[in-house]
Structures are given as structure tokens and as C-alpha cells.
Design an enzyme around this catalytic site. Structure first.
Site, PDB file in Angstrom:
ATOM      1  N   CYS A 192      38.862  15.010  -4.781  1.00 27.07           N
ATOM      2  CA  CYS A 192      37.701  15.895  -3.764  1.00 27.07           C
ATOM      3  C   CYS A 192      37.341  17.119  -4.503  1.00 27.07           C
ATOM      4  O   CYS A 192      38.196  17.503  -5.394  1.00 27.07           O
ATOM      5  CB  CYS A 192      38.707  16.166  -2.481  1.00 27.07           C
ATOM      6  SG  CYS A 192      39.255  14.489  -1.653  1.00 27.07           S
ATOM      7  N   ARG A 233      32.255  15.169  -7.118  1.00 23.93           N
ATOM      8  CA  ARG A 233      33.648  14.889  -6.955  1.00 23.93           C
ATOM      9  C   ARG A 233      33.912  14.035  -5.655  1.00 23.93           C
ATOM     10  O   ARG A 233      35.042  13.417  -5.599  1.00 23.93           O
ATOM     11  CB  ARG A 233      34.627  16.248  -6.823  1.00 23.93           C
ATOM     12  CG  ARG A 233      34.581  17.132  -8.087  1.00 23.93           C
ATOM     13  CD  ARG A 233      35.192  18.327  -8.037  1.00 23.93           C
ATOM     14  NE  ARG A 233      36.715  17.996  -8.047  1.00 23.93           N
ATOM     15  CZ  ARG A 233      37.491  17.943  -9.211  1.00 23.93           C
ATOM     16  NH1 ARG A 233      36.775  18.001 -10.361  1.00 23.93           N
ATOM     17  NH2 ARG A 233      38.761  17.409  -9.036  1.00 23.93           N
ATOM     18  N   TRP A 236      36.607  12.680  -1.112  1.00 23.14           N
ATOM     19  CA  TRP A 236      36.358  11.150  -1.410  1.00 23.14           C
ATOM     20  C   TRP A 236      37.518  10.609  -0.936  1.00 23.14           C
ATOM     21  O   TRP A 236      38.514  10.850  -1.094  1.00 23.14           O
ATOM     22  CB  TRP A 236      36.642  11.162  -3.100  1.00 23.14           C
ATOM     23  CG  TRP A 236      36.118   9.885  -3.714  1.00 23.14           C
ATOM     24  CD1 TRP A 236      34.853   9.089  -3.637  1.00 23.14           C
ATOM     25  CD2 TRP A 236      36.940   9.053  -4.184  1.00 23.14           C
ATOM     26  NE1 TRP A 236      35.235   7.881  -4.190  1.00 23.14           N
ATOM     27  CE2 TRP A 236      36.521   7.701  -4.713  1.00 23.14           C
ATOM     28  CE3 TRP A 236      38.373   9.106  -4.342  1.00 23.14           C
ATOM     29  CZ2 TRP A 236      37.146   6.786  -5.083  1.00 23.14           C
ATOM     30  CZ3 TRP A 236      39.093   8.183  -4.965  1.00 23.14           C
ATOM     31  CH2 TRP A 236      38.345   6.720  -5.580  1.00 23.14           C
ATOM     32  N   ASN A 280      43.051  18.855  -2.850  1.00 22.72           N
ATOM     33  CA  ASN A 280      42.446  17.571  -3.864  1.00 22.72           C
ATOM     34  C   ASN A 280      43.757  17.236  -4.583  1.00 22.72           C
ATOM     35  O   ASN A 280      44.560  17.924  -5.153  1.00 22.72           O
ATOM     36  CB  ASN A 280      41.483  18.184  -4.757  1.00 22.72           C
ATOM     37  CG  ASN A 280      41.283  17.355  -5.784  1.00 22.72           C
ATOM     38  OD1 ASN A 280      41.257  16.151  -5.553  1.00 22.72           O
ATOM     39  ND2 ASN A 280      41.123  17.882  -7.112  1.00 22.72           N
ATOM     40  N   GLY A 281      43.906  15.738  -4.413  1.00 25.69           N
ATOM     41  CA  GLY A 281      44.945  15.018  -4.963  1.00 25.69           C
ATOM     42  C   GLY A 281      45.817  14.030  -3.991  1.00 25.69           C
ATOM     43  O   GLY A 281      44.984  13.814  -3.282  1.00 25.69           O
ATOM     44  N   GLU A 285      28.793  -1.438 -20.853  1.00 25.89           N
ATOM     45  CA  GLU A 285      28.109  -0.219 -20.614  1.00 25.89           C
ATOM     46  C   GLU A 285      26.955  -0.251 -19.844  1.00 25.89           C
ATOM     47  O   GLU A 285      26.760  -0.031 -18.496  1.00 25.89           O
ATOM     48  CB  GLU A 285      28.052   0.814 -21.596  1.00 25.89           C
ATOM     49  CG  GLU A 285      27.482   2.261 -21.144  1.00 25.89           C
ATOM     50  CD  GLU A 285      28.199   3.053 -20.164  1.00 25.89           C
ATOM     51  OE1 GLU A 285      29.509   2.669 -19.889  1.00 25.89           O
ATOM     52  OE2 GLU A 285      27.688   4.119 -19.792  1.00 25.89           O
ATOM     53  N   LYS A 299      26.596   0.424 -15.575  1.00 28.85           N
ATOM     54  CA  LYS A 299      25.606   1.275 -15.183  1.00 28.85           C
ATOM     55  C   LYS A 299      24.590   0.509 -14.028  1.00 28.85           C
ATOM     56  O   LYS A 299      24.483   1.167 -13.269  1.00 28.85           O
ATOM     57  CB  LYS A 299      24.455   1.729 -16.222  1.00 28.85           C
ATOM     58  CG  LYS A 299      24.839   2.805 -17.632  1.00 28.85           C
ATOM     59  CD  LYS A 299      24.783   4.136 -16.837  1.00 28.85           C
ATOM     60  CE  LYS A 299      26.415   4.198 -16.445  1.00 28.85           C
ATOM     61  NZ  LYS A 299      27.497   4.686 -17.391  1.00 28.85           N
ATOM     62  N   GLU A 351      26.678   0.278 -10.925  1.00 29.20           N
ATOM     63  CA  GLU A 351      27.289   1.388  -9.982  1.00 29.20           C
ATOM     64  C   GLU A 351      26.299   2.102  -9.459  1.00 29.20           C
ATOM     65  O   GLU A 351      26.305   2.591  -8.404  1.00 29.20           O
ATOM     66  CB  GLU A 351      28.170   2.479 -11.004  1.00 29.20           C
ATOM     67  CG  GLU A 351      27.424   2.990 -12.093  1.00 29.20           C
ATOM     68  CD  GLU A 351      28.463   3.859 -12.884  1.00 29.20           C
ATOM     69  OE1 GLU A 351      29.641   4.143 -12.524  1.00 29.20           O
ATOM     70  OE2 GLU A 351      28.004   4.201 -14.176  1.00 29.20           O
ATOM     71  N   HIS A 374      32.361 -20.645 -22.678  1.00 31.46           N
ATOM     72  CA  HIS A 374      33.630 -20.849 -22.151  1.00 31.46           C
ATOM     73  C   HIS A 374      33.831 -20.440 -20.671  1.00 31.46           C
ATOM     74  O   HIS A 374      34.901 -20.157 -20.228  1.00 31.46           O
ATOM     75  CB  HIS A 374      34.551 -20.039 -23.129  1.00 31.46           C
ATOM     76  CG  HIS A 374      34.805 -20.628 -24.558  1.00 31.46           C
ATOM     77  ND1 HIS A 374      35.108 -21.610 -24.730  1.00 31.46           N
ATOM     78  CD2 HIS A 374      34.515 -19.763 -25.675  1.00 31.46           C
ATOM     79  CE1 HIS A 374      35.220 -21.678 -26.098  1.00 31.46           C
ATOM     80  NE2 HIS A 374      34.706 -20.601 -26.871  1.00 31.46           N
ATOM     81  N   LYS A 425      32.344  11.523  -9.570  1.00 29.09           N
ATOM     82  CA  LYS A 425      32.055  11.810 -11.010  1.00 29.09           C
ATOM     83  C   LYS A 425      33.220  12.036 -11.659  1.00 29.09           C
ATOM     84  O   LYS A 425      33.618  11.384 -12.714  1.00 29.09           O
ATOM     85  CB  LYS A 425      31.122  13.086 -10.987  1.00 29.09           C
ATOM     86  CG  LYS A 425      30.986  13.522 -12.270  1.00 29.09           C
ATOM     87  CD  LYS A 425      29.819  12.687 -12.960  1.00 29.09           C
ATOM     88  CE  LYS A 425      29.472  13.143 -14.357  1.00 29.09           C
ATOM     89  NZ  LYS A 425      28.911  11.701 -14.885  1.00 29.09           N
TER      90      LYS A 425
HETATM   91  C1  G6P Z   1      34.473   8.036 -12.985  1.00 29.38           C
HETATM   92  C2  G6P Z   1      32.967   8.183 -13.456  1.00 29.38           C
HETATM   93  C3  G6P Z   1      32.428   7.732 -14.842  1.00 29.38           C
HETATM   94  C4  G6P Z   1      33.578   8.267 -16.007  1.00 29.38           C
HETATM   95  C5  G6P Z   1      35.001   7.986 -15.520  1.00 29.38           C
HETATM   96  C6  G6P Z   1      35.871   8.407 -16.477  1.00 29.38           C
HETATM   97  O1  G6P Z   1      34.797   6.906 -12.842  1.00 29.38           O
HETATM   98  O2  G6P Z   1      32.326   7.836 -12.306  1.00 29.38           O
HETATM   99  O3  G6P Z   1      31.274   7.967 -14.750  1.00 29.38           O
HETATM  100  O4  G6P Z   1      33.229   7.133 -16.736  1.00 29.38           O
HETATM  101  O5  G6P Z   1      35.209   8.521 -14.420  1.00 29.38           O
HETATM  102  O6  G6P Z   1      35.581   9.900 -16.569  1.00 29.38           O
HETATM  103  P1  G6P Z   1      35.863  10.978 -17.690  1.00 29.38           P
HETATM  104  O7  G6P Z   1      35.476  12.196 -17.246  1.00 29.38           O
HETATM  105  O8  G6P Z   1      37.459  10.921 -17.976  1.00 29.38           O
HETATM  106  O9  G6P Z   1      35.196  10.545 -18.694  1.00 29.38           O
END
Ligand code: G6P
Length: 608
Positions: free
Chosen positions: A2, A27, A75, A100-101, A482, A486, A489, A505, A603
Site C-alpha cells: 500500500c 502501490r 492493495w 503498509n506491510g 516478457e 505484458k 497483465e 511436448h 507497481k
Molecule cells: C510487480 C510489478 C512488476 C515488477 C515486479 C518486480 O509485480 O507489477 O512490473 O516487475 O513487481 O518489481 P521490481 O520493482 O522489483 O522490479
């Protein structure tokens, strides 16, 4: 995880708190709340489900005013997104807290406090903190002492800000395992989960250390360390400014960040390569010692950063350095065998991801040679706690789906691979070629970006689909991972990545005309093998979407393709990432999803 923000000033703090929340929304954004102490000594609180904008609507009709306050964007971890679970949490009228935590022993504490007569109105772990504080205040302790006593009972991670109706002159904050910064103003002070939240009001910051508790008054800040001793923590000046992260002419942050890549890649290379040479001194003195001694590398990261690590493994092994890559949440609970002289490398955009940070801390007891991080946030915990930090210079990344952070991580990892290659017999000529390939990277990325309109057109074929398959071999397998991440998500289309050779397989069973198959086709030694795998897709009626090198001939009966020019082998994974980002972006826009803040995500994940 959060976002929390707090302020104490001579002026009304509500606009400061609300702007802070908007800036912390990355966050978490499933509910938000604010509590301010009015001058008559009452705490007034408003909470709402949804984004910070919803809370703002409530404030527009029900304005709050106060010179001391705390706020939160959530969150959900414990308890669904609902007003009763939104912060700030209060224990009657006695105390208000934002957190937050995660408090791991919340169930025991809840049982204990319930038995003492405290009644709970939410399902959150945070509410136990409010009642614990009230309990200690009720025992006659003052607010600072109540925070100390309460935190000593809590197991888990927290960044807390506490306000009390009886206390007009101070806020108390505490941190352990979750980030918290103090912003220093003139006769006003602030706290937040990150620097960015407070940039409109200050550029001067104190970073609290693990276990610190601080008393924030208008004109002073007093910090106590984990042992309760008063300590001085340095005030640092941030180079960021409040406008660093405006959307500019772009519709979404994500698109802006995709288009920033040529500039931030150039920025990340600045001062690190020159005239065909890697300027290794730019990594700092400690780096030389570690790189000289390193016989192998373990890379740990999460999410997109993990994918960057997977690409780097190919690059490091290519130059003779043994390398393993693992997601942090697995690493931290596994019995790891650490070969002698292994360098521990973490990759993280934020530098605050709880699992990555915990893995770094764990690694210090495990006999690694030392630690190096690749990170985008200079003030982050990861940077402060690693022996060496190689900074990416992507600037603030606001879109939840990571784009420019990923490509700049790959650039930093290329530099690391070059540094290690030097120790494994790379000659001057080879170094010159590889450095020149890096130098031309921003231009190649620009060429890839020029495909945006054509990719927008291509996205029409995806908007109605429910599944997609991404294929790749070698470094292009993690690039495919990746690309799939993308797409899933931000467009909520189920997407999977497979090494193209594994298709037969299992996943081939899924292929039919409704399953788009996406593949990068670079001009590399595995090309013919990948083409054979794509034949297998065609034979089952699968529709192919290819991003290919203009120099290659594609011998397939039917496919959609866009071509890229002048791609260099060592940086090709970076360039081919761009069209995959654009494909996800344009598909999500067509589907009308919330591109910058996709559902259920955040994020920066500062909880386990
Ligand atoms: C979250 C974000 C991702 C990111 C991951 C790791 O899941 O949505 O975009 O890759 O955290 O975050 P970091 O800040 O450690 O790269």
C-alpha cells in the site's frame, strides 16, 4: 502493499495528503482513506472503495480541514476491498493508523485484544495495531512509548504513521521491512512510502532504517533506532522534481514510457562506454574487487526483472560465467548450495520488492562473495544494502506494466556481461564491436518504435481472443515470457510463453485458429529450428504473428509479419521487446482496460 502519507504543518494538510496519495497510487488502488486532526481535537476520517479519485469525490462534498493528518491507498492483502477494510484504522476515538506491510501474528494479537474487550470492525491485520496502540495509551504510556511497545509485539513488516486526537504537535512513524521516508519542509514535515509522493512539497529527505521510530513535529524530526537510542540520519537531497513524471502528450504513462526508451537507454549508457571501451570504473571501486573474484553469478528478482535476469544468464554463460536465475520468493525458502566465489545479483526496478530485499538479506548469511544490484531507484533499500549498485537511469516508471525499466535493466546487464567477459579473455576487437552495438541501440529502438501504428492495426486480431501463445528460443524465450506477461497483465488475455522447441511436448494441443501465436524471428543461429517449430503451428491451423529481421526469408504458407532492420546480435533481445510491449499496449487500449493501473496489481510489491 500500500502507500502511506502523512503531514504536520501550519496549513491545511489535506491537499498535500491527497496529492501524495495520487502519486502513490501505483502501490495499490483498491481503496483509499484519509484522517486529519481538526483544530477542535477530533480525528475526522473518510474512506472509500476504489481509486484515490473516488476519495476525492467524497472530499469534494464533505471537505476536511486539519493541520495534521495521515492517508492511505490500499492493495488488499487481509480482507476484501471494502470501506470497513480501508485505512486509516482507528481504535474508537483514541488513535488512527495507516500501515503498509503485513503483520504475521495478527491472528494471535486479535484474539488477545478481543479477549480484553476491543471490538474489531474490519478483517485487516492493521486493525490490531490500532487496538494495540490504544491498549498501551490506556496503560498511561505516551504516544511514542505506545508505538515502541506495540511494535515490539508485532511480527512481520510495517511502515506506520500514527495520529492521536490528544496530540496536536506530533505524528509518530515506524518502519521495519517496508519503506518509509521523511520529507523535510520549512516549519512543516511529511512522511510517505516514497520520495515521489512528497516531491511537490520538498526535495529534502531522511530515509529511516530498519527498526527506526521517529517523532515528526512541525519544526523538528527525532529518530530513535531499534534499540531506542536517539540517532542522526542524514538529510539527502533528491534530484527528482515534481514534474518528472507527467504524462506529457501521451494518453497513458505506459505509452510515454515505451517511447522514452531510446532516451533512457542512452542515459543508462552515458559515462559507461567510450570509444569502443567499457568504462568499468563507472561501477565503482568495490565492483572491481567483486568482479575480479567472481567465479559465478546467482541472479534473483521478481516479475519483469526476473525476465531480465533470464536473458542475462545467456549472456553471462556465453562468456564463460556460470549463472543461475531464480525468482526471489522461491530462493528465500530453498536450501541453496552456494559455490565458492559466487556473486549475488539482484535486479529490481523499485529496489523495494519485499521478496527480493529479503533474498538479499538472506544471502548475506549464505557465504556469497558479495552483492550487486541492478536498480532504478537510487534511494531504495536494495541500493543501500547492496555492496555495489549499477543504476539504470529509466527515471520514474508509473505504468504498472514495466517497460523502460526492463530494457534499461538489460542494458545494465549487458555492461555487466562485458565487464565479466574482459576477465574471460575477450579481446579489444570483440569489446569494440560489442560496445558499438550498444551505442547503436537507441537508434535501433527508435526504428522498432516506428512500427507502433502497424502494431496497432495488428492488435485488432487480438482484442477478441481469450488466449495467446508466445514462442522463442535462446534469449528470445525470456523475451517471449516478457511479451506474454505484458499482454496478460494489461489486456487480461491469458498468454503463455514456451520455448519453441517444447511446443511438441504439450502446448501444440492448444493450437487452433483461435490461438494467435507470436514469435520474434531474429537472424540468429537458431532461426531454422524456430521456423520448423512454426511449421508445426501452421500445420494445426494456428495464426502466426511474427516480428522478424528484414534479412531473413520466411518459408511459411501464411503469416502476419512486421520487420526490423539493422539489428545487432548482442542487443537484439532488447530491440525485439519493443514490438511486444506495443502489441500488449494497443490490444489493451482496444479492449478498454485500465492500461496504467490494471486490476488486482500494483507497481511495487512491498509485501511477501
Ligand atoms: C510487480 C510489478 C512488476 C515488477 C515486479 C518486480 O509485480 O507489477 O512490473 O516487475 O513487481 O518489481 P521490481 O520493482 O522489483 O522490479
Amino acid at each position: 502493499m500500500c502507500g502511506i502519507v502523512g503531514a504536520i504543518a501550519e496549513r491545511n494538510v489535506v491537499p498535500i495528503l491527497m496529492e501524495g496519495l495520487r502519486r502513490l497510487e501505483y502501490r495499490g488502488y483498491d481503496s483509499a482513506g484519509i484522517a486529519v486532526r481538526a483544530d477542535d481535537g477530533h480525528i475526522q476520517r473518510i474512506r472509500s472503495v476504489g481509486k484515490v479519485g473516488e476519495l476525492q469525490h467524497r472530499l469534494d462534498t464533505q471537505p476536511l480541514v486539519g493541520r495534521l493528518g495521515i492517508a492511505h491507498t490500499r492493495w488488499a492483502t487481509h480482507g476484501i476491498p471494502a470501506e470497513r477494510n480501508a485505512h486509516p484504522h482507528m481504535s474508537g476515538e483514541r488513535v488512527a493508523v495507516v500501515h503498509n506491510g503485513i503483520i504475521e501474528n495478527h491472528a494471535d494479537l486479535r484474539a488477545e485484544l478481543s479477549a480484553q474487550g476491543f471490538s474489531f470492525t474490519s478483517e485487516t491485520d492493521t486493525e490490531v495495531i490500532a487496538h494495540l496502540l490504544a491498549y498501551h495509551l490506556g496503560e498511561g504510556e505516551d504516544l511514542l512509548s505506545a508505538v515502541r511497545s506495540s511494535t515490539s509485539r508485532m511480527v512481520g513488516a510495517y511502515a506506520l504513521a500514527v495520529a492521536c486526537p490528544d496530540e496536536a504537535e506530533r505524528l509518530i512513524v515506524a518502519r521495519l521491512g517496508s519503506p518509509l521516508v521523511i520529507g523535510i519542509g520549512v516549519e512543516e514535515n511529511f512522511i510517505a512510502s516514497d520520495v515521489f509522493a512528497l516531491l511537490p512539497v520538498t526535495q529534502r529527505f531522511i530515509f529511516l532504517e530498519e527498526g527506526d521510530i521517529a517523532e515528526i513535529r512541525r519544526g523538528s524530526v527525532r529518530v530513535l533506532d531499534a534499540q531506542g537510542n536517539e540517532v542522526e540520519r542524514p538529510v539527502r537531497i533528491s534530484q527528482l522534481t515534481a514534474s518528472t513524471a507527467d504524462k506529457g502528450p501521451y494518453r497513458h504513462y505506459m505509452l510515454k514510457e515505451i517511447f522514452e526508451q531510446p532516451a533512457v537507454i542512452a542515459e543508462t549508457l552515458e559515462g559507461r562506454i567510450y570509444k569502443g571501451r567499457l568504462l568499468e570504473e563507472s561501477f565503482g571501486h568495490e565492483a572491481k574487487r567483486l568482479l575480479d573474484a567472481a567465479k559465478g553469478v546467482h541472479i534473483i528478482a521478481c516479475g519483469t526483472s526476473y525476465h531480465a535476469g533470464l536473458v542475462a544468464r545467456y549472456w553471462l554463460e556465453e562468456v564463460g560465467v556460470p549463472c543461475s536465475v531464480e525468482v526471489a520468493s522461491e530462493f528465500r525458502y530453498r536450501q541453496v548450495v552456494v559455490p565458492k566465489d559466487t556473486l549475488f545479483v539482484t535486479i529490481s526496478q523499485s529496489g523495494e520488492t519485499a521478496d527480493t530485499l529479503a533474498a538479499l538479506r538472506e544471502s548475506k548469511k549464505m557465504g556469497y562473495l558479495g552483492s550487486l544490484c541492478v536498480c532504478n531507484v537510487p534511494e531504495s533499500s536494495l541500493v543501500r544494502e547492496s555492496d555495489v549498485a549499477v543504476m539504470t537511469r529509466a527515471g520514474p516508471e508509473i505504468g504498472v506494466a514495466s517497460t523502460k525499466a526492463f530494457t534499461t535493466q538489460l542494458v545494465a546487464l549487458r555492461l555487466l556481461a562485458l565487464a565479466l567477459a574482459r576477465r574471460h579473455g575477450m579481446d579489444r576487437e570483440k569489446e569494440k564491436t560489442l560496445v558499438e552495438e550498444l551505442e547503436s541501440l537507441p537508434r535501433q529502438v527508435e526504428v522498432a518504435l516506428s512500427l507502433s501504428e502497424a502494431i496497432e492495426e495488428m492488435a485488432n486480431a487480438f482484442a477478441e481472443k481469450t488466449h495467446a501463445l508466445f514462442l522463442g528460443r535462446g534469449t528470445f524465450y525470456p523475451v517471449a515470457m516478457e511479451g506474454a506477461l505484458k499482454l496478460k497483465e494489461i489486456s487480461y488475455i491469458h498468454a503463455e510463453a514456451y520455448p519453441a522447441g517444447e511446443l511438441k511436448h504439450g502446448p501444440l494441443a492448444l493450437v487452433d485458429a483461435d490461438m494467435p501465436v507470436i514469435c520474434a524471428l531474429p537472424n540468429d543461429p537458431l532461426l531454422e529450428k524456430v521456423l520448423s517449430n512454426l511449421q508445426e503451428v501452421r500445420a494445426r491451423g494456428g495464426e502466426l504473428f511474427l516480428f522478424s529481421d528484414e534479412r531473413i526469408r520466411i518459408n511459411l504458407d501464411h503469416y502476419h509479419s512486421l520487420t526490423l532492420a539493422d539489428i545487432c546480435p548482442s542487443t537484439a533481445p532488447i530491440v525485439y521487446t519493443i514490438p511486444l510491449q506495443l502489441l500488449a499496449y494497443h490490444t489493451a487500449v482496444l479492449k478498454g482496460t485500465d492500461v496504467d493501473q490494471p486490476r488486482n496489481l500494483a507497481k511495487s510489491v512491498t509485501v511477501e
